[in-house]
Motif scaffolding. Structure first.
Motif, mmCIF file in Angstrom:
data_model
loop_
_atom_site.group_PDB
_atom_site.id
_atom_site.type_symbol
_atom_site.label_atom_id
_atom_site.label_comp_id
_atom_site.label_asym_id
_atom_site.label_seq_id
_atom_site.Cartn_x
_atom_site.Cartn_y
_atom_site.Cartn_z
ATOM 1 N N GLY A 5 1.657 48.415 24.847
ATOM 2 C CA GLY A 5 0.393 48.349 24.731
ATOM 3 C C GLY A 5 -0.205 47.100 24.313
ATOM 4 O O GLY A 5 -1.433 46.765 24.105
ATOM 5 N N LYS A 25 -2.519 47.803 31.923
ATOM 6 C CA LYS A 25 -3.320 47.362 30.841
ATOM 7 C C LYS A 25 -3.198 45.648 30.928
ATOM 8 O O LYS A 25 -2.424 45.051 30.763
ATOM 9 N N ASN A 34 -9.595 44.675 27.042
ATOM 10 C CA ASN A 34 -8.808 45.352 27.558
ATOM 11 C C ASN A 34 -9.278 46.021 28.986
ATOM 12 O O ASN A 34 -10.330 46.398 29.179
ATOM 13 N N TYR A 36 -8.368 48.329 32.399
ATOM 14 C CA TYR A 36 -7.170 49.303 32.543
ATOM 15 C C TYR A 36 -7.202 49.722 33.875
ATOM 16 O O TYR A 36 -8.529 49.806 34.486
ATOM 17 N N TYR A 196 -6.038 54.358 24.336
ATOM 18 C CA TYR A 196 -6.504 53.218 24.883
ATOM 19 C C TYR A 196 -7.844 52.522 24.639
ATOM 20 O O TYR A 196 -8.631 52.966 25.264
ATOM 21 N N ASP A 202 -2.943 49.796 21.301
ATOM 22 C CA ASP A 202 -3.214 51.251 21.221
ATOM 23 C C ASP A 202 -2.873 52.094 20.016
ATOM 24 O O ASP A 202 -2.208 51.310 19.145
#
Length: 220
Positions: A5, A25, A34, A36, A196, A202
């Motif tokens: 992460g 990610k 971030n 995703y 997330y 994370d």
């Protein structure tokens, strides 16, 4: 490579294989947002969570997943989470969705307005919508459960390692956010739920649960 992460702006995306889905990610921008991408392995359908800041990076992520983009969900209306939205939609033809109360603050009017308890289908993947009020009026999180396995929770700026999102600005509410995060997240999902967030690394609900009262006491 083992998924941790931990991603950095300008660096490579991290990839996590989750049985029926593949998760990617990517970090972008000076604010380390971030982005995703969740890919249904059987159908190739893809969902992007937050087209933030960098259209080229977002589109490269889509290409890594196979090239199609079915839906972009914007977790909330703050500008750093949707700076690339218009360009990504123009390039891919993807549909868009966001919390109903945040829709007017987005550069692309959502095709779908999301409410608490809604469900989103992307290929074979079904995600539950959680309305988490407080960071913005319409902030949403998405929960996807592996068949027979753990839940994966995309929280935008509502929940991070170490606390809930910022509520110091006008129109924000710590009391509302901590209540929704408690009753709609921690009271519903088990400790192995993977979180997330919209920025940074994370966490899991198990790592954060012991600190809920501490967050309430400090007020942020």
């Amino acid at each position: 490579m083992t998924y941790t992460g931990d991603v950095q702006p300008g660096g490579a995306a991290a990839t996590r294989e989750l049985g029926d889905a593949t998760l990617r990610k990517q970090a972008v921008s000076e604010m380390a947002n971030n982005v995703y991408l969740l890919t249904c392995r059987r159908t190739g359908a893809q969902l992007m969570v937050d087209a933030a800041a960098d259209p080229q990076a977002c589109l490269a992520l889509v290409a890594e997943g196979g090239g199609r983009l079915d839906l972009v969900v914007t977790t909330h209306s703050h500008w750093d989470h949707h700076r690339a939205l218009a360009d990504v939609v123009a390039a891919t033809g993807a549909s868009t969705a966001a919390g109903a109360a945040d829709a007017d603050g987005l550069p692309v009017r959502p095709d779908r307005l999301l409410h608490h308890g809604d469900r989103i289908e992307v290929g074979d993947l079904v995600l539950d919508v959680l309305h988490l009020r407080g960071h913005t009026p319409g902030s949403v999180a998405l929960a996807w459960a592996e068949p027979g396995g753990r839940t994966h929770l995309f929280t935008g700026d509502s929940l991070f390692p170490g606390g809930v999102g910022n509520t110091k600005n006008p129109g924000q509410s710590f009391e509302s956010l901590i209540e929704d995060v408690t009753t709609r997240v921690f009271d519903v999902y088990p400790d192995d739920t993977w979180v997330y967030p919209g920025h940074g690394g994370d966490t899991t609900l198990g790592a954060e649960r012991p600190h809920l009262q501490e967050w309430r006491d400090r007020g942020w």
